[in-house]
Every structure is written in structure tokens, then in C-alpha cells.
Design an enzyme around this catalytic site. Structure first.
Site, short mmCIF file in Angstrom:
data_model
loop_
_atom_site.label_atom_id
_atom_site.label_comp_id
_atom_site.label_asym_id
_atom_site.label_seq_id
_atom_site.Cartn_x
_atom_site.Cartn_y
_atom_site.Cartn_z
N ASN A 77 0.83 -1.20 0.00
CA ASN A 77 0.00 0.00 0.00
C ASN A 77 0.87 1.25 0.00
O ASN A 77 1.98 1.26 0.54
CB ASN A 77 -0.98 0.00 1.18
N CYS B 258 -23.64 10.23 -7.94
CA CYS B 258 -24.99 10.19 -8.50
C CYS B 258 -25.09 9.13 -9.60
O CYS B 258 -26.16 8.55 -9.81
CB CYS B 258 -25.40 11.56 -9.04
#
Length: 1017
Positions: A543, A598
């Protein structure tokens, strides 16, 4: 019985693949390639350090069988690179001694020994790898394989040199040359023309290149849609959003919609046999800074065989006489191979002679990883194969002061192969290294293997520190080769130490392991004293945040850092050197692409959107509510805090999970799951279409539901539909888990309960607004509110925590690799039902898991190669090289294949007065002086006036502070000042304090300078 079960999972006529073991590799190779591998037999001839590296990687990959052949008796120097040999194996055949340890790597890949090589018995093999061997052995074996349709690879290493050759026969099919995910994009216009222009939606570039092929789907009006390769059209790129596809006349006029999909067109390659290719070689350039070197090494490796034939041995290390004799043979070999003498690098040929007996684990890792991937290509046709010669060297790793002939002479040591290249004095430096390895996963395992073979830290002063807080899971076994099935559940750092100490007993007591993450919380362990005791850091992390943290620590402590990472067939290596290079954090990758919320919530058009939505629903249904309920039950002032913030959502959630929908038995969990189905895939869709009807026209006069907005359709629940039932089963079991109820999977129970459920008809609500753009929020509080939803009413309906003393819900913690826990079953079913709503192609659980679990594709071959490159840079660091041009940052893509090397980027320089400084510099002060003394010191020694001084978040001094406060602080020792202002004691392990400073020069101008480091203890 076990062998039959193994056979039935991988190969043996079954399509099943053990995804729990091979999951990361499957994302690299795909199911089709894995199925071909599961029916293939590989023979590796020559089990030196290079041979065992290749065999190890092939076993991990999972072919039908691996056979090894090498009757050479084991000698002590073999143990310097052949990690599956031990001292008790001395005198045994290499193949017999190595076979049991190779066989442990993968239960699905049996390993056997071929005692003698009889050509006719080799016809059963799919691929034959010859490691080393004389020129005549190479030619005769390749003549046989080419004639019989067997893929052939020859490979060898000599010190810091490596070579490989492939012959996969004539008309070899490459089904996917790059391995990249095929591109796809939305279309807004297709011309009806002789060379039709396609225009894509301008949300993102199409990414295509000239010569790519595409097909189309969902195009309305024009008859251009196709399902496979047959309808694919060749692309000519015209711009970032446009391309042409040839003649579309007569296909009708384009109306709307549609997607293009890149199509991978198989290619056929004709390989020459070695006998022909030697005279007309085609090279893969491994380093473009050494463009002319392949022809020199092409001659050199053949000349080594000729030298051995003439002298019954290889040239002795650093022997000038042998090097001259070798050069004479090389010039004769060049003539025979039609290579002009002026094209030869004679100094390189001499180095090849000097290192002919050299055997280095890092070089074996690089070439072994590369060749093993070529074996998989020869089996599967996946990725572009080497065509046809590779020559590699890392001569920059040689010591700045070359070793002498006496220093490199063999002495019967396990490190003779390394000493032949670097010398005995350099070997002592390696043995007394003190390294910190951060992570012992895939890269960490390979790194420790290489270090154990190199003898790193086996000396009197040597030490290896390893930290990793992870435990071993089944999916690790496919790449993290130090671990076995018996290690499942053990800590990686401890299991890795056990394995490499067995490989080299000189490491007993030399490896200290930690089960800690690196970060601010563990600086009491990995602090000043720790970093003072080590020579360098090697990252083996997965990571970016941890990488950046270790990078900061290495800059702070002025320690070299070796950084590497892999992504499928791609690998990168970066070397960070104090006072020479920029740091890892100096440059950053672009941020991950994210999807607008959205789009996820209301307007998905790709399966990635529905998977992201289903992952959110997983958290909202099974993780967060239980956590909120437990907070309510355990925090005394929870209700008051909720009332103060006016937050009704959390209280509604508590009421739902603790009152309205708290199940008493599993049948009620089934009812709840069925209600969720109706809410998500029927009612919500009906509400959306009520608010935004399918025939809605925008103010611009265009249909609202067009382009990226796909009009959804509500589903009708059908218990006979598999995906519907998969959702119900998974949701019911996860809901039961939240309440500590026993789960069920009996179809009869589910059908009986479902048949009795009657749900009310849905009535859409008026006035509900739909968010269409992320930056245009909507307010639906009034439409959603009811008389029962005020804070006081909700709170009064909740059971008092005292009535549920000791009761807690069980939040679900997402675990992608357990196929029995219903986590991925729910996310897959939920995503696919959402996709059905919107007419999007569904995805199987394997694909869904990669996206939802953010799985990084991985394969052992790439990891092996990457760590080999890292260790080559480590040789240079141990030598103390100060010339930045000697170091190599690397980028490799085994799929293409491609090697790219560059010198590290030099550190950026800043300046005050005539003094240059970089990220590696700091003002160092010995002793806990007062603030007043510090200000005077900076003024007198550096002509700099401190205008502001801080440490961490504490402001210690500034020109605008009240005079009285300044006078108090001026007399304080710096450590006291920090403790006073921060109201925290300085931790006992901290020796140094960092001060950030703003200063003015003599002209009163603000200048940028390094931080101040004060040793207070």
C-alpha cells in the site's frame, strides 16, 4: 483418493479451478490460460540455482505436471543459489534431492524426476526448458523439439550475465499480446460513410491506437452490432474522442446509443529453430543504454560453450590468461556467427570470462522469473513471447574496486559462486549487513530467499529485521513460496524466518521478527535507536501510505531505501539514496479513477458502477447498523448527542434494527431479505421512473434517458431465477449473522417461507427530487418525513439500553476470500440484480470480487524478477557507490515483454545565500540548548534570523507573540519548551526533536531552509 481429487480440480477433463488458491493469478492469466496450463507437462533440464527458480515458479503457477532432470551430484557451492538443497544432500543427484521440496509447493502439480534423457520419451512434454548445456546439446535438443511441435526454451546465467532463447515453432498463436483489459466506451455518433467517423462520449478518452480492432453493441438505427471477432473493424485514430472504422454505407442511419468494445485479434508467429536463429538473431533489448551489447553476448555465451569444450572447464575467475584465451575463441565464434569484430565489446567479453563460474541468486531470480513466464506463454498463448533472444547484464553492480584473481578463487564455500564475481572481501561486507525488511508477503518471501542465498547478515555483525502483522491465508500459497499449507494461520514473519533459516543455517539467531505495522504508533519500537542500528531499509509493502511513511523515515534517518512493487505482469523497482536521489514521495502516481456518486446511486451504465453500489449496500445493511446499535447500547449520552446534532437517520436505523426488524428466528430473516429485494430492485426503481419518466425531455429538447443515462426497469421477483434466490439466501444469512442466529441454506425452507410472504403494492411519492449531478444536492427531508419521524418520538420508541444489558449485535467485517461467509455472494447477486435493472451485462463472482475487494493481480514470476532487480541494487549500496549513473530504477512488463531502466532522478536542490540544500539536509544541533541559544546559534553561524519556530502542531516561538511569553520561553531548554507547549512528555525512546523554522536572511527576505534536528538525549 487425494490424487484423484487434485486431478479433478485442475485439469483431468474438469473446468473447475481452485479460485481460493489461484485467485490473484487468475486475474493475471484468466481462466482459459489456466485451463490450458492444467493439461500441460513441463520438463526442466538442469537444476542449478537458475533451474530451481524456473521450476519453483512453474509449480506455483499450476501446470499439469513438472518433471526435472539433473544427475549432477550436489556440491557445497550449489547451496549458494539452489535454495531447495541442503548440506545433507551433498553427493546426491540434484534432481532427486530437490524434487520433494518442489513437490510441496503445489498439491495440484506433481513433480517427478527423469533419470535419463531419451529423446523419444520427451514427446509427451508441452514445453522443455534446457538450463545451461553445451552448444551441441542446445542444438540437438532444439532440432528434436522443433520437429515434434514441442516448445523449447534455453537459458543460462554467468555471474552478472543472463541469457534466454525461445522456439515455440511455426504458426504459434498469441491470443492476447498485452494482457491489458480490452477498452470500451460509449458512442454518441457513427457516420454512414466510406470511412466512417465514430465519435465517443467526451467524458473520457477512448484510449485506442491505430491498428486496434473494435466491435459495437447497443447501437440503435445502424446495423453494426456484433458479438465476436467476426464483426470487428480496424481502427484509425483521429483524435482523443474520435476514430474511423471503414465503410458503413448501407448499414442505416445512426439514431442513438451504443458502445464500442476493443477486440483482441489473435496473431500467428513463426519461430526459427536455434540453428537458424544463431545466424540471424532477433533480440529483445533489455537495456536501451546498452543497445549494442546483445550481439556481443550472443557471441559470448556460445564462446563459453566452445571454451568449455576445449578446456573441459570454464574460464577461472579474474584469470587474465583464461580471459585472453576466451577472447580468441570469441573472435572465432563471431566469424562463424557472422558478427563483425568491430561490433564486439571486448571488455564485456573479458568480464564474461572473469564471471563465467559466477552464480548469483539475484540474477537467477531475474532470468528465472522471466523464463518461467515464457513457459506459461508457450503453454497458453497468453501474452507476447520473447522473440527470440534475450541477453541481460548488470555489470554496474561490480565493486568500484574490482576484486583480484586471488580474492575470487574458489575455496569450497557455499558462496563460491558469489565470491567468483565480487571477491571474498566483498562477501564479508554482505555478511555483516544489517537490513530492515518491511513486509514478508510475496515480495518479502522472495527477498528473504535471495538474502539467505547471498549470505546477507550471516556475519558476526549481521542482522535482518522483518516486520509483518499479517497471518497466512490460502490465497498466499500461490505466490508466497516460503509458506506451506501447514503454515495457514501463522504469522508471515515467523513462518518466513523458519523457512529461510532452513535454507541457510548461517541465519540462525540473525533474524528478528516483529508483528507490527510501521507507523506513528510503533515509533517506540522502530525509533532512533533502531534506525541507528541498521544499514538500510527494503520495502515489501502493498500500500502507498506505508511506502510513503517508510520513505519519510529513511529520509529523516538518512538511510538508503529499496522500493519495489508488482501489478500482474508489471514490476517496478526504485532506489532511494541519501544525498543522491529524490525520495519515493517526491513523485506520485495519479489518483485512482472514481465514479460520481450520482452515477452510482441513480444512473449506472457499467458493471463497475453496480459493484460499487452493492459494496455500499453491504456496508449500509450489515456493517454500519450493527455498529450504530452497539454505540447506542454502550454510550450513555448517545441519544442526547443525536438530539443535539438533529440527526434522525441514526436513530431511525437503530429503531429498524433493534425494534421493527429484529428477527426472532431465521424465517424472519428470509422475510427481511425479501423486503430488501422489493425495496432495492422494484420500489426504488418505480420511484425513480415516477420522478424522472422514461419520456422526459430536458430543457435543451433532448431525451433525459439517453447517452450515459440508461432508463431502468423494475424487476419482478421470481424464486426460480437463480440470481434472485442468491440474493435472498445471502441477505438472510448475513442478517442472521448480525443477530447471532444460525444461518440456513436449505432451499425448501426458503421456498416455504417465500411462498407465504405478501407484500403491499408500492405507491410512488410525489415531490421526491433525484440528484442528477454531484455538485447539485437535493433536499428530500419533507418528502421523506412523517409524523412518527421526529427525534423525540423515535427516541421514545427505542428500548432503554439498561433493558438489553450485555446485548450486542455482530457487525459483518468484509472478507473477500472466504467463499462460505456469503459476503461475495451478496455483493455479486446485489450487483447483478442492479445490472438487470439497467440492462447492463452481469459479472460472475470472480470478476466482482476483484473490483469489490480491490484485489491487485499477482503472479510469482513477476515477484521473482522484481526482487532479483532489487538485490542487484543492494549489491551497489553495499559497495557504497556514489555515482548515481551506476544505479538503475527499473520497469518491467513480462506480458510484452519489456524492460526499461533509467538512472534514479537526482534530488531537487534549494539554496540560501550560496549554500545548496536538499530533502536530505538538516541543521543538526547536539545538546538540549535553550531557545535563546538556538536563535543566537542560527544568527551567528548561518546569518539567519528565526521568525517562527514550531514542532509538530505546537507553535513555540514567533515574532508576534506577547513579550512576556517570549521572555519565559527564551530561557527554556528546547525539550522543556516542547513539553510545556504541547502539554505532553517527550516519549522515552525519542533522542531527537524536529523543529520547523521560518527565517529571514540579512536583507530581511524570507528564505526556505531545512528543518532543525536537535539531539536532546
Amino acid at each position: 483418493m487425494a490424487a484423484i481429487e487434485v486431478d479433478s480440480v485442475l485439469g483431468g477433463g474438469s473446468d473447475a479451478i481452485d479460485e481460493s488458491l489461484y485467485s490473484r493469478q487468475l486475474y493475471v492469466l484468466g481462466h482459459e490460460a489456466m485451463k490450458r496450463m492444467a493439461t500441460s507437462h513441463v520438463l526442466v533440464i538442469g537444476l542449478s540455482g537458475l533451474g530451481v527458480e524456473i521450476a519453483k515458479n512453474i509449480c506455483l503457477a499450476g501446470v499439469k505436471s513438472v518433471t526435472v532432470s539433473d544427475p549432477t551430484p550436489v556440491t557445497l557451492p550449489d547451496l549458494g543459489t539452489q535454495f531447495f538443497l541442503r548440506e545433507e544432500d551433498l553427493g546426491q543427484r540434484r534432481d532427486e534431492a530437490s524434487r520433494p521440496r518442489l513437490a510441496e509447493l503445489n498439491a495440484y502439480t506433481p513433480v517427478s524426476v527423469l533419470p535419463t534423457l531419451v529423446l523419444e520419451e520427451l514427446k509427451k512434454f508441452t514445453v522443455i526448458v534446457l538450463v545451461g548445456g553445451t552448444s551441441e546439446e542446445q542444438l540437438s535438443l532444439n532440432d528434436f523439439t522443433h520437429k515434434n511441435g514441442i516448445k523449447f526454451i534455453w537459458t543460462a546465467t554467468a555471474g552478472l550475465f543472463g541469457a534466454a532463447f525461445t522456439d515455440f515453432g511455426e504458426q504459434f498463436p498469441v491470443v492476447d499480446a498485452t494482457g491489458e483489459t480490452p477498452l470500451a466506451g460509449m458512442v454518441v455518433e457513427i457516420e454512414e460513410a466510406e470511412d466512417a467517423m465514430v465519435t465517443c462520449l467526451d467524458e473520457s478518452r477512448h484510449g485506442l491506437e491505430d491498428g486496434d480492432y473494435v466491435r459495437f453493441s447497443e447501437v440503435e438505427g445502424m446495423d453494426i452490432n456484433s458479438a465476436g471477432v467476426e464483426g470487428a473493424r480496424k481502427v484509425t485514430v483521429k483524435g482523443p474522442y474520435t476514430f474511423t472504422i471503414g465503410n458503413t454505407v448501407g448499414l442505416g442511419a445512426y439514431k442513438r446509443g451504443g458502445w464500442f468494445h476493443q477486440v483482441k485479434i489473435p496473431k500467428l508467429l513463426d519461430f526459427k529453430p536455434l540453428r537458424e536463429s544463431l545466424l540471424a538473431p532477433e533480440y529483445l533489448i533489455a537495456d536501451f543504454a546498452k543497445f549494442a551489447r546483445p550481439s556481443t553476448l550472443h557471441v559470448g555465451f556460445q564462446a563459453l560453450s566452445a571454451f568449455k569444450l576445449a578446456h573441459s572447464r570454464l574460464p577461472a575467475p579474474r584469470s587474465a590468461a583464461d580471459a585472453e584465451a576466451f577472447l580468441t575463441i570469441a573472435l572465432e565464434t563471431a566469424k562463424a556467427l557472422n558478427v563483425a569484430e568491430e561490433d564486439l565489446e571486448k571488455d564485456t567479453l573479458k568480464e564474461l570470462a572473469y564471471q563465467a563460474t559466477g552464480d548469483l541468486s539475484p540474477i537467477n531470480a531475474v532470468i528465472g522469473g522471466f523464463v518461467a513466464q515464457e513457459v506459461l506463454k508457450g503453454i497458453s498463448g497468453k501474452f507476447g513471447p520473447l522473440f527470440q533472444h534475450l541477453y541481460f547484464d548488470a555489470l554496474e553492480a561490480l565493486p568500484d574496486v574490482p576484486p583480484t584473481e586471488a580474492d575470487t578463487a574458489p575455496a569450497g564455500s557455499r558462496y563460491d559462486g558469489q565470491i567468483a564475481v565480487f571477491g571474498r572481501e566483498f562477501q564479508k561486507k554482505i555478511e555483516n549487513q544489517r537490513q530492515f525488511l518491511v513486509g514478508s508477503g510475496a515480495i518479502g518471501c522472495e527477498m528473504l530467499k535471495n538474502w539467505s542465498m547471498m549470505g546477507l547478515a550471516t556475519g558476526e555483525k549481521g542482522k535482518i529485521y522483518v516486520t509483518d502483522l499479517d497471518t497466512i491465508e490460502k490465497s498466499n500459497l500461490n505466490r508466497q513460496f516460503l509458506f506451506r499449507k501447514t503454515d495457514l494461520g501463522s504469522f508471515k514473519s515467523e513462518a518466513a524466518r523458519r523457512a529461510v533459516t532452513e535454507m541457510n543455517e548461517g541465519l540462525k539467531g540473525k533474524i528478528d521478527v516483529f508483528k507490527l505495522a510501521v507507523g506513528g504508533d510503533t515509533e517506540n519500537t522502530f525509533g532512533d535507536a533502531f534506525f541507528d542500528s541498521i544499514d538500510g531499509v527494503t520495502n515489501a509493502l502493498d500500500n502507498v501510505a506505508a511506502r510513503q511513511y517508510m520513505d519519510q523515515r529513511c529520509v529523516y534517518y538518512e538511510k538508503p531505501l529499496l522500493e519495489s512493487g508488482t501489478l500482474g505482469t508489471k514490476a517496478n523497482v526504485q532506489v532511494v539514496l541519501p544525498h543522491l536521489t529524490e525520495s519515493y514521495s517526491s513523485s506520485q502516481d495519479p489518483p485512482e479513477k472514481s465514479h460520481p456518486s450520482c452515477t452510482i446511486k441513480n444512473f449506472p451504465n457499467q458493471i463497475e458502477h453496480t459493484i460499487a453500489w452493492s459494496k455500499e449496500r453491504f456496508e449500509e445493511l450489515f456493517e454500519k447498523p450493527a455498529e450504530v446499535v452497539n454505540s447506542y447500547l454502550s454510550q450513555a449520552n448517545f441519544i442526547e448527542a443525536a438530539k443535539a446534532s438533529g440527526e434522525t437517520a441514526q436513530l431511525l436505523k437503530i429503531r429498524s434494527y433493534l425494534v421493527d426488524n429484529k428477527p426472532l428466528g431465521f424465517d424472519e430473516c428470509i422475510v427481511w431479505a425479501r423486503q430488501q429485494f422489493e425495496t432495492e430492485y422494484v420500489n426504488e426503481i418505480k420511484q425513480l421512473l415516477f420522478s424522472l419518466p422514461k419520456d422526459l425531455i430536458t430543457k435543451e429538447g433532448t431525451p433525459f434517458w439517453s447517452g450515459p443515462k440508461r432508463a431502468p426497469e423494475p424487476l419482478v421477483f421470481d424464486a426460480k431465477e437463480p440470481t434472485h434466490m442468491e440474493f435472498i439466501v445471502a441477505a438472510a444469512n448475513l442478517h442472521a449473522f448480525n443477530y447471532g442466529l444460525k444461518g440456513e441454506a436449505d432451499p425448501a425452507l426458503f421456498h416455504k417461507t417465500l411462498d407465504s410472504i405478501v407484500l403491499p403494492d408500492f405507491v410512488p411519492k410525489a415531490g421526491v427530487q433525484v440528484q442528477i449531478k454531484d455538485d447539485e444536492p437535493v433536499n428530500n427531508k419533507e418528502a421523506a418525513s412523517s409524523e412518527d419521524d421526529d427525534l423525540a418520538t423515535i427516541a421514545s420508541n427505542l428500548p432503554a439500553p439498561s433493558t438489553l444489558a450485555g446485548y450486542r449485535m455482530v457487525p459483518v467485517e468484509f472478507e473477500k476470500d472466504d467463499d462460505t461467509n456469503f459476503h461475495m455472494a451478496f455483493i455479486t447477486a446485489a450487483s447483478n440484480l442492479r445490472a438487470m435493472n439497467y440492462g447492463i451485462k452481469t459479472a460472475d463472482q470472480h470478476h466482482t470480487k476483484q473490483i469489490a475487494g480491490k484485489i491487485i493481480p499477482a503472479i510469482a514470476t513477476t515477484t521473482s524478477l522484481a526482487t532479483g532487480l532489487v538485490c542487484l541494487e543492494l549489491y551497489k549500496i553495499i559497495d557504497g557507490k556514489k555515482d548515481i549513473e551506476k544505479y538503475k530504477n527499473g520497469f518491467v512488463n513480462l506480458a510484452l515483454p519489456f524492460f526499461g531502466f533509467s538512472e534514479p532522478i537526482a534530488m531537487a536542490k534549494n539554496k540560501y545565500y550560496d549554500t545548496e540544500w536538499t530533502i536530505w539536509d538538516r541543521f543538526f544541533i547536539e545538546g538540549d540548548i535553550t531557545l535563546e541559544q538556538l536563535i543566537a546559534h542560527m544568527q551567528e553561524k548561518y546569518r539567519l534570523e528565526i521568525t517562527m519556530l514550531s514542532s509538530g502542531v505546537s507553535m513555540l516561538y514567533s515574532g508576534f507573540m506577547p513579550k512576556k511569553k517570549v521572555e519565559e520561553r527564551l530561557k527554556m531548554p528546547l525539550s522543556t519548551l516542547v513539553e510545556t507547549v504541547s502539554k505532553k512528555p517527550i516519549p522515552p525512546h525519542v533522542k531527537d526533536i524536529i523543529f520547523e523554522v521560518m527565517v529571514n536572511d540579512e536583507e530581511g527576505e524570507d528564505v526556505e531552509v531545512p528543518y532543525i534536528k536537535v539531539r536532546v538525549r
